[in-house]
Design a protein around this motif. Structure first.
Motif, short mmCIF file in Angstrom:
data_model
loop_
_atom_site.label_atom_id
_atom_site.label_comp_id
_atom_site.label_asym_id
_atom_site.label_seq_id
_atom_site.Cartn_x
_atom_site.Cartn_y
_atom_site.Cartn_z
N ASP A 127 -15.79 17.81 -10.72
CA ASP A 127 -16.06 17.87 -12.16
C ASP A 127 -17.17 16.89 -12.56
OD1 ASP A 127 -14.19 19.83 -12.59
OD2 ASP A 127 -12.63 18.46 -13.30
N ILE A 128 -17.15 15.70 -11.97
CA ILE A 128 -18.21 14.71 -12.22
C ILE A 128 -19.55 15.24 -11.72
CG2 ILE A 128 -19.11 12.49 -11.45
CD1 ILE A 128 -17.21 11.97 -13.62
N ILE A 129 -19.56 15.81 -10.52
CA ILE A 129 -20.80 16.34 -9.97
C ILE A 129 -21.41 17.38 -10.90
CG2 ILE A 129 -21.78 17.76 -8.11
CD1 ILE A 129 -19.82 16.34 -6.20
N GLU A 130 -20.58 18.31 -11.36
CA GLU A 130 -21.09 19.36 -12.24
C GLU A 130 -21.56 18.79 -13.57
OE1 GLU A 130 -21.72 22.26 -11.11
OE2 GLU A 130 -20.71 21.83 -9.20
N ALA A 131 -20.83 17.83 -14.11
CA ALA A 131 -21.19 17.24 -15.40
C ALA A 131 -22.53 16.50 -15.31
CB ALA A 131 -20.09 16.29 -15.87
N TYR A 132 -22.74 15.76 -14.23
CA TYR A 132 -23.98 15.00 -14.12
C TYR A 132 -25.15 15.89 -13.72
CZ TYR A 132 -21.75 10.61 -15.18
OH TYR A 132 -21.09 9.61 -15.84
N CYS A 133 -24.87 16.97 -13.05
CA CYS A 133 -25.94 17.95 -12.82
C CYS A 133 -26.40 18.56 -14.13
CB CYS A 133 -25.47 19.03 -11.84
SG CYS A 133 -25.44 18.49 -10.11
N ARG A 134 -25.45 18.76 -15.06
CA ARG A 134 -25.85 19.25 -16.40
C ARG A 134 -26.67 18.19 -17.12
NH1 ARG A 134 -20.47 21.35 -16.23
NH2 ARG A 134 -19.67 19.59 -17.44
N LEU A 135 -26.31 16.93 -16.97
CA LEU A 135 -27.11 15.84 -17.55
C LEU A 135 -28.52 15.85 -16.96
CD1 LEU A 135 -24.81 12.66 -17.72
CD2 LEU A 135 -25.92 13.79 -19.65
N HIS A 136 -28.59 16.08 -15.66
CA HIS A 136 -29.90 16.13 -14.99
C HIS A 136 -30.73 17.29 -15.51
CE1 HIS A 136 -32.93 15.98 -11.89
NE2 HIS A 136 -32.63 17.22 -11.50
N GLU A 137 -30.12 18.45 -15.64
CA GLU A 137 -30.84 19.63 -16.15
C GLU A 137 -31.33 19.41 -17.58
OE1 GLU A 137 -27.91 22.61 -15.65
OE2 GLU A 137 -28.08 22.66 -13.46
N ALA A 138 -30.60 18.57 -18.34
CA ALA A 138 -30.99 18.28 -19.71
C ALA A 138 -32.01 17.15 -19.80
CB ALA A 138 -29.75 17.93 -20.54
N GLY A 139 -32.35 16.56 -18.66
CA GLY A 139 -33.38 15.53 -18.63
C GLY A 139 -32.87 14.10 -18.76
N PHE A 140 -31.56 13.89 -18.63
CA PHE A 140 -31.01 12.54 -18.81
C PHE A 140 -30.60 11.86 -17.51
CE2 PHE A 140 -30.24 14.59 -22.94
CZ PHE A 140 -30.84 13.66 -23.78
N ALA A 141 -30.19 12.62 -16.51
CA ALA A 141 -29.79 12.02 -15.23
C ALA A 141 -30.94 12.14 -14.24
CB ALA A 141 -28.54 12.70 -14.69
N VAL A 142 -31.20 11.08 -13.52
CA VAL A 142 -32.33 11.04 -12.60
C VAL A 142 -31.88 10.56 -11.22
CG1 VAL A 142 -33.96 10.63 -14.47
CG2 VAL A 142 -33.02 8.70 -13.23
N SER A 143 -32.66 10.91 -10.22
CA SER A 143 -32.34 10.48 -8.86
C SER A 143 -33.60 10.03 -8.14
CB SER A 143 -31.68 11.63 -8.07
OG SER A 143 -32.57 12.73 -7.95
#
Length: 229
Positions: A127-143
């Motif tokens: 659930d965390i993985i999917e949630a942060y991937c959504r954050l990434h797609e929205a431009g907020f999570a970076v790697s």
């Protein structure tokens, strides 16, 4: 909507099920340190609201969502970044190729599989993985990703809002790979105006990079200015 509360042995904790906002950080427990709310979801609006307040989710599989804002808070001021002599040599040799935001899901998934001392299982659930991937797609999570012979061997990820970055986790399959990714990400973010990096809780590893603790009140005050985008 007003809060409901869970009564725990060391105090009561707000329930944020439904449309409830997060409570003030002054309501966070001291034991366990920083537990501020229970429940809610991992939707994009909820996560962004949490990070704006300096709150992050941390829970294990099978538990309700637990939200935290510990006091004191471990942070890294970019101008205080320390790089050991051995790591400096690795950086100069360009042992790894560092890329940004090219393999976010792979990085967070690798972090979830990393075994850590004094920790059983992982808090990086599916659930965390999917949630942060959504954050990434929205431009907020970076790697940041470290490659060796075109293979992903280390990396780190976190959340950026305005000029604030919240570090989440890192992994490595080759010595110094995560360190190179982390240092490269700090330098990359600093060039873009990021002025503070949240490291959440104190560890010797983070201290070696120059991270230090500040009190939650100072942390929250800095957030108000830095998260304006």
């Amino acid at each position: 909507m007003s809060h409901g509360y869970y009564q725990l042995p060391n105090g009561r904790v707000a329930s944020i099920d439904g449309d409830c906002d997060f409570p003030p950080l002054t309501e966070a427990l001291t034991d366990p340190n920083g537990l501020v709310a229970i429940g809610g979801d991992l939707s994009l609006p909820r996560l962004l609201a949490a990070y704006h307040q300096g709150i992050f989710p941390w829970f294990s599989e099978g538990e309700p969502i637990l939200w935290w804002s510990p006091n004191p808070r471990m942070v890294l001021f970019p101008n205080e970044l320390k790089i050991s002599n051995s790591l400096q040599k690795t950086l100069k040799k360009k042992v790894f190729e560092v890329r940004f935001n090219t393999a976010f899901r792979e990085v967070i998934t690798a972090c979830s599989a990393t075994t850590r001392s004094q920790q059983t299982g992982t808090w990086i659930t599916q659930d965390i993985i999917e949630a942060y991937c959504r954050l990434h797609e929205a431009g907020f999570a970076v790697s940041a990703e470290a490659y060796f012979d075109n293979q992903l061997v280390g990396g780190c990820y976190g959340v950026r809002i305005g000029n604030m970055f919240y570090g989440e986790s890192m992994f490595h399959h080759k010595t110094d790979a995560s360190k190179v990714a982390f240092v490269s990400l700090v330098q990359h973010l600093t060039a873009q105006g990021v002025a503070l990096i949240d490291c959440q809780m104190k560890t010797a590893h983070l201290s070696s990079f120059g991270a230090r603790e500040i009190n939650r009140e100072e942390f929250a005050t800095r957030l108000e200015k830095l998260t304006i985008s």
